[in-house]
Design a protein around this motif. Structure first.
Motif, PDB file in Angstrom:
ATOM      1  N   ILE A 155       0.828  -1.203   0.000  1.00 53.85           N
ATOM      2  CA  ILE A 155       0.000   0.000   0.000  1.00 53.85           C
ATOM      3  C   ILE A 155       0.863   1.254   0.000  1.00 53.85           C
ATOM      4  N   GLU A 156       1.995   1.236   0.708  1.00 55.10           N
ATOM      5  CA  GLU A 156       2.892   2.395   0.706  1.00 55.10           C
ATOM      6  C   GLU A 156       3.576   2.553  -0.643  1.00 55.10           C
ATOM      7  N   ARG A 157       3.962   1.452  -1.259  1.00 54.62           N
ATOM      8  CA  ARG A 157       4.591   1.534  -2.580  1.00 54.62           C
ATOM      9  C   ARG A 157       3.580   2.031  -3.627  1.00 54.62           C
ATOM     10  N   LEU A 158       2.342   1.580  -3.501  1.00 52.58           N
ATOM     11  CA  LEU A 158       1.318   2.042  -4.443  1.00 52.58           C
ATOM     12  C   LEU A 158       1.068   3.533  -4.282  1.00 52.58           C
ATOM     13  N   GLU A 159       0.968   4.007  -3.074  1.00 55.48           N
ATOM     14  CA  GLU A 159       0.758   5.442  -2.850  1.00 55.48           C
ATOM     15  C   GLU A 159       1.912   6.255  -3.424  1.00 55.48           C
ATOM     16  N   ALA A 160       3.151   5.761  -3.265  1.00 56.05           N
ATOM     17  CA  ALA A 160       4.300   6.490  -3.805  1.00 56.05           C
ATOM     18  C   ALA A 160       4.268   6.504  -5.334  1.00 56.05           C
ATOM     19  N   LEU A 161       3.926   5.369  -5.951  1.00 58.01           N
ATOM     20  CA  LEU A 161       3.872   5.317  -7.414  1.00 58.01           C
ATOM     21  C   LEU A 161       2.799   6.250  -7.959  1.00 58.01           C
ATOM     22  N   LEU A 162       1.603   6.200  -7.375  1.00 62.18           N
ATOM     23  CA  LEU A 162       0.527   7.080  -7.845  1.00 62.18           C
ATOM     24  C   LEU A 162       0.856   8.547  -7.559  1.00 62.18           C
ATOM     25  N   GLY A 163       1.546   8.793  -6.433  1.00 63.32           N
ATOM     26  CA  GLY A 163       1.947  10.174  -6.146  1.00 63.32           C
ATOM     27  C   GLY A 163       2.897  10.730  -7.201  1.00 63.32           C
ATOM     28  N   LEU A 164       3.869   9.913  -7.669  1.00 65.71           N
ATOM     29  CA  LEU A 164       4.775  10.348  -8.735  1.00 65.71           C
ATOM     30  C   LEU A 164       4.014  10.589 -10.039  1.00 65.71           C
ATOM     31  N   LEU A 165       3.066   9.728 -10.345  1.00 63.15           N
ATOM     32  CA  LEU A 165       2.321   9.885 -11.592  1.00 63.15           C
ATOM     33  C   LEU A 165       1.470  11.156 -11.592  1.00 63.15           C
ATOM     34  N   THR A 166       0.849  11.463 -10.438  1.00 65.00           N
ATOM     35  CA  THR A 166      -0.035  12.626 -10.395  1.00 65.00           C
ATOM     36  C   THR A 166       0.725  13.949 -10.465  1.00 65.00           C
ATOM     37  N   LEU A 167       2.054  13.916 -10.350  1.00 67.83           N
ATOM     38  CA  LEU A 167       2.831  15.138 -10.580  1.00 67.83           C
ATOM     39  C   LEU A 167       2.883  15.501 -12.057  1.00 67.83           C
ATOM     40  N   GLN A 168       2.605  14.542 -12.941  1.00 69.17           N
ATOM     41  CA  GLN A 168       2.731  14.764 -14.376  1.00 69.17           C
ATOM     42  C   GLN A 168       1.414  14.724 -15.132  1.00 69.17           C
ATOM     43  N   MET A 169       0.422  14.033 -14.608  1.00 68.26           N
ATOM     44  CA  MET A 169      -0.832  13.838 -15.352  1.00 68.26           C
ATOM     45  C   MET A 169      -1.960  13.570 -14.370  1.00 68.26           C
ATOM     46  N   ARG A 170      -3.190  13.716 -14.862  1.00 65.95           N
ATOM     47  CA  ARG A 170      -4.345  13.313 -14.081  1.00 65.95           C
ATOM     48  C   ARG A 170      -4.480  11.794 -14.161  1.00 65.95           C
ATOM     49  N   VAL A 171      -4.530  11.139 -13.006  1.00 60.77           N
ATOM     50  CA  VAL A 171      -4.639   9.685 -12.934  1.00 60.77           C
ATOM     51  C   VAL A 171      -6.045   9.332 -12.449  1.00 60.77           C
ATOM     52  N   VAL A 172      -6.702   8.439 -13.195  1.00 56.93           N
ATOM     53  CA  VAL A 172      -8.074   8.033 -12.881  1.00 56.93           C
ATOM     54  C   VAL A 172      -8.101   6.515 -12.730  1.00 56.93           C
ATOM     55  N   LEU A 173      -8.390   6.032 -11.528  1.00 57.44           N
ATOM     56  CA  LEU A 173      -8.602   4.610 -11.304  1.00 57.44           C
ATOM     57  C   LEU A 173     -10.069   4.296 -11.581  1.00 57.44           C
ATOM     58  N   VAL A 174     -10.317   3.288 -12.406  1.00 55.44           N
ATOM     59  CA  VAL A 174     -11.683   2.948 -12.821  1.00 55.44           C
ATOM     60  C   VAL A 174     -11.987   1.524 -12.357  1.00 55.44           C
ATOM     61  N   ALA A 175     -12.930   1.397 -11.433  1.00 56.24           N
ATOM     62  CA  ALA A 175     -13.389   0.090 -10.955  1.00 56.24           C
ATOM     63  C   ALA A 175     -14.731  -0.206 -11.609  1.00 56.24           C
ATOM     64  N   ASP A 176     -14.704  -1.026 -12.638  1.00 56.61           N
ATOM     65  CA  ASP A 176     -15.905  -1.369 -13.398  1.00 56.61           C
ATOM     66  C   ASP A 176     -16.093  -2.890 -13.353  1.00 56.61           C
ATOM     67  N   ASP A 177     -17.273  -3.340 -13.753  1.00 58.82           N
ATOM     68  CA  ASP A 177     -17.563  -4.779 -13.802  1.00 58.82           C
ATOM     69  C   ASP A 177     -17.363  -5.412 -12.425  1.00 58.82           C
ATOM     70  N   LEU A 178     -18.144  -4.967 -11.470  1.00 56.39           N
ATOM     71  CA  LEU A 178     -17.999  -5.411 -10.081  1.00 56.39           C
ATOM     72  C   LEU A 178     -19.114  -6.347  -9.651  1.00 56.39           C
ATOM     73  N   GLU A 179     -19.740  -7.061 -10.596  1.00 57.58           N
ATOM     74  CA  GLU A 179     -20.823  -7.972 -10.235  1.00 57.58           C
ATOM     75  C   GLU A 179     -20.343  -9.096  -9.316  1.00 57.58           C
ATOM     76  N   GLY A 180     -19.054  -9.448  -9.404  1.00 56.71           N
ATOM     77  CA  GLY A 180     -18.537 -10.520  -8.557  1.00 56.71           C
ATOM     78  C   GLY A 180     -18.574 -10.199  -7.080  1.00 56.71           C
ATOM     79  N   PHE A 181     -18.686  -8.927  -6.705  1.00 55.39           N
ATOM     80  CA  PHE A 181     -18.713  -8.558  -5.287  1.00 55.39           C
ATOM     81  C   PHE A 181     -20.013  -8.974  -4.624  1.00 55.39           C
ATOM     82  N   SER A 182     -21.045  -9.264  -5.402  1.00 63.13           N
ATOM     83  CA  SER A 182     -22.303  -9.691  -4.789  1.00 63.13           C
ATOM     84  C   SER A 182     -22.175 -11.045  -4.112  1.00 63.13           C
TER      85      SER A 182
END
Length: 480
Positions: free
Chosen positions: A229-256
């Motif tokens: 989780i810390e490595r992911l936050e650091a990676l996304l933090g570096l990316l957001t310095l250069q571009m808008r980053v959008v995480l898309v959670a779609d097709d979540l029928e399996g959560f039912s």
């Protein structure tokens, strides 16, 4: 083929440009999402709940259009649920790296991660050159190159990229200074940022044609949940310095099928949004999944975080239905819609397209005439009918015409002794007899014909005497 028709495509894939599109369908949701995501780079991100009354209303279609429109300035990262219902730091790191290592068109073998590394190094080096901590003979020229041409300046593979080669030789010391500068900009721990700075340097400086550089990068990421989780936050933090980053959670029928997974996902996305301020998250759900799986188990705070912005999809109106069908068969949308039972098809896009496909197949089957091979149409025997009746025709079997004339006579060596009838009976005609061929005359003595008179009756004596007299006169008396 009979099963190929314009309405057979029922599902979309996130990230692929839809093959057919009707602008009136979900237009309001499209405009709202575009406005929310089209913000300057330094603005904070949001968590968007995209909700539909049921499956098939076009959520994935809408998201693909948004991604295609904003792809030049935004990086959309689709999240894939492992085992159908697990989305965590490990899976998101894998999804992010998979997205970043894709090859870019017309980029000489570069991928997006190459560009991210070079731009990160150039951005972190600028304050060091400006303050004089990194000496340069042409400070202004160096700063201009770092600001305007970061990709070329840190091209580790070009022989004339002096700055890149100097950085390679001194990276053991330079890397720590670059990590500190980037960590301050992100507001994240230096240790985690330093991990990605080292990983990005090894990746970007490796030969482009080396297939092992991706594997080495992926294997360097730890799999532990706390570290991930810390490595992911650091990676996304570096990316957001250069571009808008959008995480898309779609097709979540399996959560039912796993109610606790919904709570874990909500807590994970909430923590991620809290650490990476510029990150945007889109949670795409159907109303039934939201009400049965997510809403009953979320606290008020988590529910508010996930539904910071709610975009609702609406049932289709008649004009939107016609436009949707017309996008598949231009000019025929109204006619197809007239053959659909809206009550059974529903007012959602997938149900309408499925019903249109059935109507199309039925119409095609009715229009197709059964083929008649080599059939001959001859008028049927006349019968009494009304004056407006259409002529009737009777079908007869085709007549096979032989390539060569056939004889009715059976060959002498045939085992069959009965004559074989001809395949085509010839009509019988009365013809004059054929004259015999002319021959040479045969000479013979001329003999006068002798008239033979039937003998007279015995009682008629005068008749006998008369005959004798005639004979004597013709042949003479000496003949007797």
């Amino acid at each position: 083929m009979a099963n190929e028709h314009p309405f057979q495509h029922l599902f979309e894939t996130l990230g692929l440009v839809p093959a057919a599109h009707a602008d009136p369908v979900n237009r309001q949701a499209y405009e709202v999402l575009s406005d929310i995501l089209s913000v300057p780079l330094e603005k904070p991100g949001r968590c968007i709940l995209l909700r539909a009354p049921r499956a098939g209303h076009g959520k994935t279609h809408l998201l693909s259009r948004i991604q295609h429109q904003l792809g030049a300035s935004h990086e959309f990262i689709p999240l894939h649920a492992a085992f159908g219902s697990r989305i965590d730091a490990t899976t998101v790191i894998d999804d992010t790296l998979r997205r970043l290592v894709r090859q870019l068109p017309a980029a000489d073998g570069l991928c997006m991660l190459d560009l991210v590394a070079r731009r990160s190094f150039a951005a972190a080096l600028q304050p060091l050159v400006g303050s004089g901590e990194v000496p340069s003979q042409d400070r202004e020229g160096a700063l201009t190159a770092l600001r305007t041409r970061p990709v070329e300046t840190f091209d580790f593979h070009h022989p004339n990229a002096v700055t890149a080669h100097w950085a390679r030789e001194n990276f053991e010391v330079l890397g720590r200074r670059l990590s500190l500068e980037l960590a301050q900009r992100c507001g994240l721990p230096v240790r985690e940022i330093a991990f990605w700075v080292d990983a990005l340097f090894r990746f970007a400086s490796a030969p482009l044609e080396n297939p092992e550089r991706v594997r080495v990068l992926v294997e360097s990421v730890p799999s532990g949940a706390d570290v991930a989780i810390e490595r992911l936050e650091a990676l996304l933090g570096l990316l957001t310095l250069q571009m808008r980053v959008v995480l898309v959670a779609d097709d979540l029928e399996g959560f039912s099928a796993d109610e606790s997974a919904a709570l874990r996902l909500a807590a994970f996305l909430g923590a991620l949004r809290h650490s990476v301020d510029r990150l945007d998250v889109i949670l795409s759900l159907n109303q039934d999944i939201w009400e049965s799986t997510f809403a009953p188990r979320l606290s008020g705070g988590l529910a508010d975080r996930l539904s910071e912005v709610v975009v609702e999809l609406e049932p289709l109106k008649e004009a939107e239905m016609e436009a949707l069908l017309d996008s598949r068969v231009p000019g025929l949308g109204r006619r197809v819609l007239d053959h659909i039972d809206i009550g059974s098809a529903g007012t959602h896009a997938r149900g309408l397209i499925r019903a249109a496909g059935m109507a199309w197949l039925k119409a095609t089957a009715m229009d197709a005439a059964p083929p008649v091979a080599a059939a001959v149409q001859v008028p049927a025997p006349a019968k009494e009918a009304d004056s407006w009746s259409a002529p009737e025709f009777a079908l007869v079997s085709p007549v096979a015409i032989p390539a060569e004339p056939l004889s009715n006579q059976v060959p002498a060596d045939s085992p069959f002794q009965t004559p074989r009838p001809a395949l085509i009976p010839q009509p019988t005609a009365i013809l004059p007899p054929t004259p015999e061929p002319a021959t040479e005359p045969v000479l013979s003595p001329v003999v006068e014909p002798v008239a033979v008179t039937p003998p007279p009756a015995a009682a008629d004596t005068d008749s006998v005497d008369d005959l004798l007299r005639q004979f004597r006169e013709r042949y003479g008396r000496g003949s007797l």
